[in-house]
Design a protein around this motif. Structure first.
Motif, PDB file in Angstrom:
ATOM      1  N   ASP A   1       0.991  -1.187  -0.084  1.00 22.24           N
ATOM      2  CA  ASP A   1      -0.060  -0.088   0.017  1.00 22.24           C
ATOM      3  C   ASP A   1       0.898   1.180  -0.113  1.00 22.24           C
ATOM      4  OD1 ASP A   1      -2.401  -1.481  -0.144  1.00 22.24           O
ATOM      5  OD2 ASP A   1      -2.529  -1.261   2.068  1.00 22.24           O
ATOM      6  N   CYS A   2       1.789   1.470   0.822  1.00 21.66           N
ATOM      7  CA  CYS A   2       2.794   2.499   0.764  1.00 21.66           C
ATOM      8  C   CYS A   2       3.361   2.809  -0.475  1.00 21.66           C
ATOM      9  CB  CYS A   2       3.864   2.205   1.938  1.00 21.66           C
ATOM     10  SG  CYS A   2       4.820   3.617   2.079  1.00 21.66           S
TER      11      CYS A   2
ATOM     12  N   ASP B   1       2.687   5.946  -3.050  1.00 17.87           N
ATOM     13  CA  ASP B   1       3.662   6.595  -2.990  1.00 17.87           C
ATOM     14  C   ASP B   1       3.531   7.276  -1.436  1.00 17.87           C
ATOM     15  OD1 ASP B   1       6.098   7.874  -3.374  1.00 17.87           O
ATOM     16  OD2 ASP B   1       5.426   9.288  -4.718  1.00 17.87           O
ATOM     17  N   ASP B   2       3.440   6.608  -0.619  1.00 21.76           N
ATOM     18  CA  ASP B   2       3.022   7.026   0.830  1.00 21.76           C
ATOM     19  C   ASP B   2       4.520   7.309   1.660  1.00 21.76           C
ATOM     20  OD1 ASP B   2       0.991   8.098   2.591  1.00 21.76           O
ATOM     21  OD2 ASP B   2       0.366   6.069   3.253  1.00 21.76           O
TER      22      ASP B   2
ATOM     23  N   VAL C   1       5.079   8.205   6.049  1.00 23.85           N
ATOM     24  CA  VAL C   1       6.043   7.442   7.067  1.00 23.85           C
ATOM     25  C   VAL C   1       7.181   8.405   7.646  1.00 23.85           C
ATOM     26  CG1 VAL C   1       7.849   5.510   7.071  1.00 23.85           C
ATOM     27  CG2 VAL C   1       5.634   5.222   5.514  1.00 23.85           C
ATOM     28  N   LYS C   2       7.731   9.252   6.968  1.00 26.04           N
ATOM     29  CA  LYS C   2       8.721  10.280   7.480  1.00 26.04           C
ATOM     30  C   LYS C   2       8.135  11.028   8.413  1.00 26.04           C
ATOM     31  CE  LYS C   2      11.582  10.148   3.340  1.00 26.04           C
ATOM     32  NZ  LYS C   2      11.882  11.154   1.995  1.00 26.04           N
ATOM     33  N   ASP C   3       6.767  11.397   7.904  1.00 22.70           N
ATOM     34  CA  ASP C   3       6.187  12.339   9.081  1.00 22.70           C
ATOM     35  C   ASP C   3       5.855  11.727  10.324  1.00 22.70           C
ATOM     36  OD1 ASP C   3       6.218  14.362   7.118  1.00 22.70           O
ATOM     37  OD2 ASP C   3       4.120  14.176   6.547  1.00 22.70           O
TER      38      ASP C   3
END
Length: 196
Positions: A72-73, A77-78, A82-84
């Motif tokens: 899904d990530c 293009d999530d 993830v970084k946030d």
């Protein structure tokens, strides 16, 4: 051919073609079966590596509160989310009391330890895969009558040889994570960012 209207020379030419095909089939059948079964084994091993990395991603992102799968990530293009979430988690760690801070750090360090283990097993898989394809290359180049029968061999044989050479090149270039085994490994282990 025996009852055909071909000349003696044409019959000999046709027999030469059949002779090459029969010779190739008899000599290479077991070798080609070996390549087939070992390629199937590599595909199964590849699926296992994919599952391991999906599990690792889940373990890695669970402490920071990211609940989506690796697929899904990637599909969405999530990576920014993830970084946030990671930055938010780090902020929470910094504001926490000592005992809670240590527990949160362990939650992050444990997946990092698993990542390092995964990198080791991944490197072993890549090295093993490369050795399999080197073996396939030797097998395919071992056909004794290749020069005499080259024009009569199945097109697929030449394509298979080419595909094996491409796979070897991929194992040498694309699949080996050189940067993860070098400076990036230091960043993972010790939190050092060479660009800061």
């Amino acid at each position: 051919m025996l009852v055909s209207n071909l000349t003696k020379e044409e019959k000999e030419n046709e027999l030469g073609k059949v002779d090459c095909i029969i010779d190739f089939t008899l000599r290479m059948q077991n070798d080609l079966n070996t390549i087939y079964f070992e390629t199937s084994f590599l595909q199964t091993s590849n699926e296992s590596v994919k599952k391991d990395i999906e599990n690792l991603f889940r373990d890695y992102t669970k402490p920071i509160g990211y609940g989506k799968s690796l697929k899904d990530c990637r599909d969405n293009d999530d990576w920014d989310e993830v970084k946030d979430k990671l930055q938010s988690f780090i902020g929470t760690i910094e504001k926490s009391e000592n005992l809670k801070k240590r527990k949160m750090q362990i939650e992050v360090e444990f997946p990092i330890d698993r990542l390092i283990q995964f990198i080791g097993s991944y490197n072993n898989f890549i090295n093993s895969g490369e050795q399999f394809y080197q073996k396939f290359n030797i097998i395919l180049n071992s056909y004794e009558n290749q020069k005499q029968c080259e024009s009569k061999l199945p097109i697929e044989y030449g394509k298979l040889k080419s595909d094996v050479n491409v796979a070897i090149e991929k194992f040498n270039v694309a699949y080996k994570p050189v940067e993860v085994n070098g400076s990036k490994m230091k960043e993972i282990l010790y939190g050092i960012n060479e660009f800061e």
